[in-house]
Design a protein around this motif. Structure first.
Motif, PDB file in Angstrom:
ATOM      1  N   TYR A 153       0.797  -1.214   0.000  1.00 19.89           N
ATOM      2  CA  TYR A 153       0.000   0.000   0.000  1.00 19.89           C
ATOM      3  C   TYR A 153       0.835   1.271   0.000  1.00 19.89           C
ATOM      4  CZ  TYR A 153      -3.612  -3.373   1.136  1.00 19.89           C
ATOM      5  OH  TYR A 153      -4.464  -4.459   1.114  1.00 19.89           O
ATOM      6  N   SER A 154       2.061   1.190   0.453  1.00 19.42           N
ATOM      7  CA  SER A 154       2.919   2.378   0.460  1.00 19.42           C
ATOM      8  C   SER A 154       3.875   2.385  -0.726  1.00 19.42           C
ATOM      9  CB  SER A 154       3.711   2.448   1.775  1.00 19.42           C
ATOM     10  OG  SER A 154       2.841   2.547   2.879  1.00 19.42           O
ATOM     11  N   GLU A 155       4.728   1.377  -0.812  1.00 19.98           N
ATOM     12  CA  GLU A 155       5.801   1.409  -1.802  1.00 19.98           C
ATOM     13  C   GLU A 155       5.328   1.048  -3.218  1.00 19.98           C
ATOM     14  OE1 GLU A 155       9.111  -0.885  -0.394  1.00 19.98           O
ATOM     15  OE2 GLU A 155       8.941  -0.097   1.652  1.00 19.98           O
ATOM     16  N   ILE A 156       4.588  -0.069  -3.365  1.00 26.04           N
ATOM     17  CA  ILE A 156       4.185  -0.500  -4.710  1.00 26.04           C
ATOM     18  C   ILE A 156       3.179   0.483  -5.309  1.00 26.04           C
ATOM     19  CG2 ILE A 156       3.066  -2.324  -6.050  1.00 26.04           C
ATOM     20  CD1 ILE A 156       4.246  -4.341  -4.094  1.00 26.04           C
ATOM     21  N   PHE A 157       2.204   0.909  -4.509  1.00 26.72           N
ATOM     22  CA  PHE A 157       1.265   1.909  -5.005  1.00 26.72           C
ATOM     23  C   PHE A 157       1.990   3.207  -5.346  1.00 26.72           C
ATOM     24  CE2 PHE A 157      -1.418   5.609  -3.959  1.00 26.72           C
ATOM     25  CZ  PHE A 157      -2.364   5.490  -4.970  1.00 26.72           C
ATOM     26  N   VAL A 181     -10.557  16.652  13.714  1.00 23.02           N
ATOM     27  CA  VAL A 181      -9.252  16.375  13.104  1.00 23.02           C
ATOM     28  C   VAL A 181      -9.465  15.461  11.900  1.00 23.02           C
ATOM     29  CG1 VAL A 181      -6.970  15.349  13.449  1.00 23.02           C
ATOM     30  CG2 VAL A 181      -8.068  16.629  15.303  1.00 23.02           C
ATOM     31  N   ARG A 182      -8.960  15.857  10.751  1.00 20.39           N
ATOM     32  CA  ARG A 182      -9.175  15.107   9.514  1.00 20.39           C
ATOM     33  C   ARG A 182      -7.831  14.666   8.945  1.00 20.39           C
ATOM     34  NH1 ARG A 182     -13.283  15.134  11.893  1.00 20.39           N
ATOM     35  NH2 ARG A 182     -15.192  16.267  11.325  1.00 20.39           N
ATOM     36  N   GLN A 183      -7.351  13.512   9.395  1.00 19.97           N
ATOM     37  CA  GLN A 183      -6.056  13.009   8.948  1.00 19.97           C
ATOM     38  C   GLN A 183      -6.167  11.721   8.148  1.00 19.97           C
ATOM     39  OE1 GLN A 183      -3.897  12.680  12.687  1.00 19.97           O
ATOM     40  NE2 GLN A 183      -2.957  14.687  12.368  1.00 19.97           N
ATOM     41  N   VAL A 184      -7.238  10.947   8.373  1.00 20.18           N
ATOM     42  CA  VAL A 184      -7.355   9.621   7.771  1.00 20.18           C
ATOM     43  C   VAL A 184      -8.376   9.647   6.637  1.00 20.18           C
ATOM     44  CG1 VAL A 184      -7.873   7.188   8.185  1.00 20.18           C
ATOM     45  CG2 VAL A 184      -6.766   8.561   9.977  1.00 20.18           C
ATOM     46  N   ASP A 185      -8.006   9.072   5.505  1.00 22.22           N
ATOM     47  CA  ASP A 185      -8.902   8.959   4.360  1.00 22.22           C
ATOM     48  C   ASP A 185      -9.528   7.573   4.274  1.00 22.22           C
ATOM     49  OD1 ASP A 185      -8.340  11.510   2.586  1.00 22.22           O
ATOM     50  OD2 ASP A 185      -6.387  10.823   3.281  1.00 22.22           O
ATOM     51  N   LEU A 186      -8.653   6.552   4.263  1.00 21.08           N
ATOM     52  CA  LEU A 186      -9.086   5.190   3.969  1.00 21.08           C
ATOM     53  C   LEU A 186      -8.882   4.274   5.165  1.00 21.08           C
ATOM     54  CD1 LEU A 186      -7.444   5.016   0.451  1.00 21.08           C
ATOM     55  CD2 LEU A 186      -9.892   5.092   0.885  1.00 21.08           C
ATOM     56  N   PHE A 231      -6.422   5.529  -5.359  1.00 18.61           N
ATOM     57  CA  PHE A 231      -6.000   4.325  -4.644  1.00 18.61           C
ATOM     58  C   PHE A 231      -7.036   3.213  -4.774  1.00 18.61           C
ATOM     59  CE2 PHE A 231      -5.993   1.507  -1.009  1.00 18.61           C
ATOM     60  CZ  PHE A 231      -4.664   1.155  -0.896  1.00 18.61           C
ATOM     61  N   LEU A 232      -8.309   3.536  -4.560  1.00 19.76           N
ATOM     62  CA  LEU A 232      -9.363   2.519  -4.595  1.00 19.76           C
ATOM     63  C   LEU A 232      -9.461   1.863  -5.963  1.00 19.76           C
ATOM     64  CD1 LEU A 232     -12.081   4.398  -2.536  1.00 19.76           C
ATOM     65  CD2 LEU A 232     -10.928   2.281  -1.859  1.00 19.76           C
ATOM     66  N   ASN A 233      -9.354   2.658  -7.022  1.00 13.56           N
ATOM     67  CA  ASN A 233      -9.405   2.087  -8.367  1.00 13.56           C
ATOM     68  C   ASN A 233      -8.173   1.244  -8.644  1.00 13.56           C
ATOM     69  OD1 ASN A 233     -11.749   3.130 -10.310  1.00 13.56           O
ATOM     70  ND2 ASN A 233     -11.320   4.722  -8.794  1.00 13.56           N
ATOM     71  N   TRP A 234      -7.019   1.679  -8.145  1.00 14.07           N
ATOM     72  CA  TRP A 234      -5.794   0.904  -8.374  1.00 14.07           C
ATOM     73  C   TRP A 234      -5.829  -0.424  -7.631  1.00 14.07           C
ATOM     74  CZ3 TRP A 234      -2.086  -0.864  -4.899  1.00 14.07           C
ATOM     75  CH2 TRP A 234      -0.969  -1.471  -5.477  1.00 14.07           C
ATOM     76  N   VAL A 235      -6.207  -0.411  -6.346  1.00 12.95           N
ATOM     77  CA  VAL A 235      -6.129  -1.635  -5.547  1.00 12.95           C
ATOM     78  C   VAL A 235      -7.110  -2.689  -6.050  1.00 12.95           C
ATOM     79  CG1 VAL A 235      -7.850  -1.134  -3.727  1.00 12.95           C
ATOM     80  CG2 VAL A 235      -5.776  -2.426  -3.163  1.00 12.95           C
ATOM     81  N   LEU A 236      -8.191  -2.273  -6.725  1.00 15.75           N
ATOM     82  CA  LEU A 236      -9.163  -3.225  -7.263  1.00 15.75           C
ATOM     83  C   LEU A 236      -8.888  -3.575  -8.721  1.00 15.75           C
ATOM     84  CD1 LEU A 236     -12.392  -1.683  -5.690  1.00 15.75           C
ATOM     85  CD2 LEU A 236     -11.242  -3.793  -4.987  1.00 15.75           C
ATOM     86  N   VAL A 256       1.789   8.266   0.343  1.00 15.00           N
ATOM     87  CA  VAL A 256       0.959   7.486   1.262  1.00 15.00           C
ATOM     88  C   VAL A 256       1.556   7.514   2.671  1.00 15.00           C
ATOM     89  CG1 VAL A 256       0.044   5.203   1.802  1.00 15.00           C
ATOM     90  CG2 VAL A 256       0.173   5.967  -0.580  1.00 15.00           C
ATOM     91  N   GLN A 257       0.721   7.806   3.647  1.00 21.09           N
ATOM     92  CA  GLN A 257       1.092   7.663   5.056  1.00 21.09           C
ATOM     93  C   GLN A 257       0.272   6.503   5.606  1.00 21.09           C
ATOM     94  OE1 GLN A 257       0.275  11.659   6.545  1.00 21.09           O
ATOM     95  NE2 GLN A 257       2.443  12.149   6.457  1.00 21.09           N
ATOM     96  N   TYR A 258       0.948   5.387   5.822  1.00 23.34           N
ATOM     97  CA  TYR A 258       0.257   4.150   6.199  1.00 23.34           C
ATOM     98  C   TYR A 258       0.447   3.877   7.686  1.00 23.34           C
ATOM     99  CZ  TYR A 258      -1.287  -0.726   5.984  1.00 23.34           C
ATOM    100  OH  TYR A 258      -1.955  -1.896   6.184  1.00 23.34           O
ATOM    101  N   THR A 259      -0.669   3.746   8.402  1.00 17.71           N
ATOM    102  CA  THR A 259      -0.639   3.384   9.816  1.00 17.71           C
ATOM    103  C   THR A 259      -1.148   1.965   9.955  1.00 17.71           C
ATOM    104  OG1 THR A 259      -1.058   5.667  10.497  1.00 17.71           O
ATOM    105  CG2 THR A 259      -1.469   3.952  12.129  1.00 17.71           C
ATOM    106  N   ALA A 260      -0.313   1.080  10.451  1.00 16.16           N
ATOM    107  CA  ALA A 260      -0.673  -0.332  10.576  1.00 16.16           C
ATOM    108  C   ALA A 260      -1.193  -0.635  11.973  1.00 16.16           C
ATOM    109  CB  ALA A 260       0.536  -1.207  10.273  1.00 16.16           C
ATOM    110  N   GLY A 261      -2.227  -1.464  12.024  1.00 12.68           N
ATOM    111  CA  GLY A 261      -2.766  -1.879  13.318  1.00 12.68           C
ATOM    112  C   GLY A 261      -4.156  -2.446  13.156  1.00 12.68           C
ATOM    113  N   ARG A 262      -4.662  -3.082  14.185  1.00 11.09           N
ATOM    114  CA  ARG A 262      -6.019  -3.605  14.172  1.00 11.09           C
ATOM    115  C   ARG A 262      -6.983  -2.438  14.374  1.00 11.09           C
ATOM    116  NH1 ARG A 262      -6.630  -9.040  14.723  1.00 11.09           N
ATOM    117  NH2 ARG A 262      -8.743  -8.747  15.560  1.00 11.09           N
ATOM    118  N   LEU A 263      -7.990  -2.343  13.494  1.00  8.57           N
ATOM    119  CA  LEU A 263      -8.937  -1.233  13.609  1.00  8.57           C
ATOM    120  C   LEU A 263      -9.631  -1.228  14.961  1.00  8.57           C
ATOM    121  CD1 LEU A 263     -10.722  -0.828  10.160  1.00  8.57           C
ATOM    122  CD2 LEU A 263      -8.924   0.562  11.170  1.00  8.57           C
TER     123      LEU A 263
END
Length: 318
Positions: free
Chosen positions: A12-16, A47-52, A248-253, A25-32
């Motif tokens: 999600y960060s490097e390949i995309f 605060v509006r930091q997260v999109d997806l 991102f959504l169109n690419w990942v699908l 991309v700023q990717y935060t990993a963890g269980r939702l």
């Protein structure tokens, strides 16, 4: 925000990012489930930091969608190859929500019937689920506890099968002295050491086998349970970067995105128009001729949650 794992972060960060270098991309990993408090506090504070959000459907449906915190993503999908129904398993891009527009599912996680110790029995010894209630296996079966989705979902599918149903589960958990554990690592250790012959639920059998331990995954016939893993994709209603999220959504699908997903995770994509042989673990591929119940779908969630107390009632009182 998305699942833990170096493979996920690279995808999600490097390949995309290589495909779209102008989007950072700023990717935060963890269980939702562990990030809910932070996200909800940010939403209340404006605060509006997260999109997806990429995560399990229990949390995405039960917390974010139910509270109106997600926006429809189906209107954002514009690539013909994403919208082409023939590109997807059973001719449909799956959404977890009943409205089929908020949470897109692209990963298939077929639940195995069991993981067995190959020193104690051979895969061919178990030909049907009814073989598990053979008295010879009494006291030799362990299971993940039912508060965990993988075990509960698997048992729900057995519950609704006409050839098994409540009668079967009452015998399995009422007569076979099944030992329950919340710790899947412990379950794997018990199985590999021969303390138990059979383990049910979310034991990582393929990983144990790769380590050279005497275990094997078995899949029995009939309606099978399939989960969505921690990859279903959704978008917050307050997403600060909607255009980048749309890309991102169109690419990942897309074919490119799903081929990258399969290559790095070895998991099975629900796209059927991409190569799988030699890439995906064969046990994770879905049989187009077999019937499956996708347990991550909202239409099944309420029934599964109502089923859990009944299932718990079958266990001996402590």
């Amino acid at each position: 925000m998305g699942p833990r794992g170096r493979d996920q972060e690279i995808l999600y960060s490097e390949i995309f990012a290589k495909a779209f270098p102008k989007i950072r991309v700023q990717y935060t990993a963890g269980r939702l489930s562990q990030l809910i408090s932070r996200l909800m506090a940010e939403q209340r504070a404006g605060v509006r930091q997260v999109d997806l959000l990429l995560g399990g459907t229990d949390v995405l449906l039960g917390t974010f969608k139910d509270k109106g915190l997600l926006q429809p993503i189906r209107p954002l999908l514009v690539l013909p190859e994403v919208l082409d129904p023939s590109a997807w398993f059973k001719g449909k891009l799956l959404f977890a929500d009943i409205e089929e527009k908020y949470i897109a599912m692209y990963r298939a996680v077929p639940y195995s019937s069991a993981c067995i110790n190959t020193n104690l029995l051979k895969p061919g010894e178990l030909k049907s689920y009814w073989d598990l209630v053979n008295p010879k296996w009494k006291g030799k079966i362990a299971s993940q506890d039912f508060s965990s989705g993988s075990a509960r979902n698997q048992m729900y599918v057995l519950y609704i099968r006409e050839d098994l149903g409540p009668k079967y589960l009452k015998r399995l958990f009422g007569e076979m002295d099944v030992v329950i554990s919340r710790n899947v690592v412990q379950l794997g250790d018990w199985l590999a050491q021969g303390k138990f012959a059979i383990a049910l639920g979310g034991v990582d059998c393929p990983d144990l086998a790769l380590k050279g331990l005497p275990v094997a995954t078995i899949f029995l016939e009939g309606l099978g349970a399939v989960g969505a893993g921690n990859d279903p994709a959704s978008m917050l209603a307050t997403a600060p970067h909607p255009n980048a999220s749309k890309v991102f959504l169109n690419w990942v699908l897309s074919r490119e995105g799903q081929m990258a997903f399969q290559k790095i995770t070895k998991e099975n994509s629900l796209r059927i128009d991409i190569p799988k042989q030699g890439i995906v673990d064969p046990d994770l591929m879905l049989d187009p001729k077999r019937d499956y119940l996708f347990t991550g779908l909202e239409e099944h969630k309420k029934k599964i949650n109502e089923f859990e107390p009944w299932l718990e009632s079958l266990l001996p009182k402590k």
